[in-house]
Design an enzyme around this catalytic site. Structure first.
Site, short mmCIF file in Angstrom:
data_model
loop_
_atom_site.label_atom_id
_atom_site.label_comp_id
_atom_site.label_asym_id
_atom_site.label_seq_id
_atom_site.Cartn_x
_atom_site.Cartn_y
_atom_site.Cartn_z
N ASP A 250 0.86 -0.99 -0.02
CA ASP A 250 0.01 0.08 0.07
C ASP A 250 0.81 1.28 -0.19
OD1 ASP A 250 -1.76 2.29 0.52
OD2 ASP A 250 -2.70 0.89 2.24
N GLY B 25 -2.32 -5.12 -1.21
CA GLY B 25 -2.29 -3.75 -1.17
C GLY B 25 -3.35 -2.92 -0.19
N HIS B 26 -3.63 -1.87 -0.66
CA HIS B 26 -4.48 -1.08 0.30
C HIS B 26 -5.75 -1.83 0.33
CE1 HIS B 26 -5.92 2.55 2.14
NE2 HIS B 26 -7.06 2.46 1.30
N PHE B 27 -6.25 -2.52 -0.63
CA PHE B 27 -7.66 -3.12 -0.59
C PHE B 27 -7.32 -4.87 -0.15
CE2 PHE B 27 -8.62 0.60 -3.05
CZ PHE B 27 -9.68 0.95 -2.47
#
Length: 336
Positions: free
Chosen positions: A262, A288-290
């Site tokens: 992320d 990652g971020h999600f």
């Protein structure tokens, strides 16, 4: 042979009993809170421990559509859409100022209307500023904390990211506001949010994610809601020391499951939690971020194992506190 068959069936039954259980049906409900409709997804037996799932930008409770079935056999799940997001009401941002105080107020109002007084909080992205406000307002309600790319430390923000939030808050020029509107456009939501961290493995990301979000970001008023939250976000950064002091004082059982790729909320932000919560369980994941879109099963496994320990330990402490003369439980150390 009959005894062997009975023994084998017993083992199979025990295995299922100790597993996550069959998924429960997810229900899609509305609750009126202070004259506004708040949408939430609900699954699982309400007599079981409740996990409240707090979503991030630019999404809604839709973020948790894969995680909810994986946990609903053992827990009661509540996943709200914030006011102004998803299926919840979207009051006109020209008449309603959208802040994280407002979002937390309506989530807390929802839980109060549902008579939910104890819960585990799962926070992702915008879920952190909503969740910390809820914790500070009702610390006794928190049973455990699950942190997934939900920042509470300057270490988790690059200088460029800190500057983005600072200028969004302080620069209200038409040019700056127009640039913030670009972040809630179709191209940005798809390529600068969902697909940004999965280069070369885009097939892992369900296009339903951004398709669902973009339905609720079609009008300028809907986009303005998210822009106002960008403008308010710097107040969260100023509140980080207060959030950290809460963690040091309360020491809630904490699981950190963080997508280490992320670039928005960097992995240093996950490690920073250990300064105030040295007993926290930390997993840096290849995501990652999600991360919950990429690794729902892996996250569910961590949650099931973590809460089996954390909630049992909480129950033991509660029993001991009601039994005079009982020595305190020996500390377990890290939940590794």
């Amino acid at each position: 042979m009959a005894l062997i068959a009975i023994f084998w069936c017993g083992l199979v039954s025990l295995s299922y009993a100790e597993g996550p259980g069959w998924p429960a049906k997810t229900y899609y409900r509305f609750q009126e809170v202070e004259g506004k409709k708040v949408f939430f997804r609900e699954a699982g037996d309400p007599s079981k421990p409740t996990i409240v799932l707090l979503h991030g930008f630019p999404s809604s409770s839709h973020t948790y559509r894969e995680l909810i079935p994986l946990l609903s056999g053992k827990f009661h799940l509540i996943a709200p859409d914030y006011l102004g997001s998803g299926y919840s009401d979207h009051p006109d941002p020209g008449q309603t100022a959208y802040t994280f105080d407002l979002l937390a107020k309506y989530v807390s109002g929802l839980l109060s209307a549902l008579d939910i007084t104890k819960y585990v909080l799962y926070m992702q992205d915008f879920g952190a500023p909503v969740g910390y406000r809820m914790m500070l307002a009702a610390p006794e309600s928190l049973q455990a904390l699950i942190v997934q790319n939900a920042n509470a430390y300057l270490a988790g923000l690059t200088d460029a990211r800190q500057n983005f939030f600072r200028t969004a808050n302080q620069d209200r020029s038409p040019e700056k506001v127009a640039s913030l509107f670009e972040f809630v456009g179709r191209e940005a939501v798809i390529n600068k949010q969902y697909l940004r961290d999965v280069k070369g493995k885009e097939a892992i990301m369900n296009p339903d994610s951004w398709t669902h979000d973009l339905v609720f970001l079609q009008s300028n008023k809907d986009k303005a809601i998210q822009v106002q939250l960008f403008q308010d976000y710097y107040n969260n950064i100023l509140a980080y020391p207060k959030w950290q002091a809460f963690l040091r004082k309360r020491r809630p059982p904490t699981l950190i499951v963080w997508g280490e790729h992320d670039p928005a909320f960097i992995a240093a932000g996950a490690l920073a939690y250990l300064k105030d919560l040295p007993d926290a369980e930390l997993h840096l994941m290849d995501a990652g971020h999600f991360a919950v879109e990429e690794k729902a099963v892996e996250i569910a496994r961590h949650i099931l194992e973590f809460l089996d320990r954390a909630l049992t330990q909480n129950a033991d402490k509660t029993r001991q506190s009601t039994q005079p003369g009982t020595p305190p439980a020996k500390a377990r150390g890290r939940f590794d």
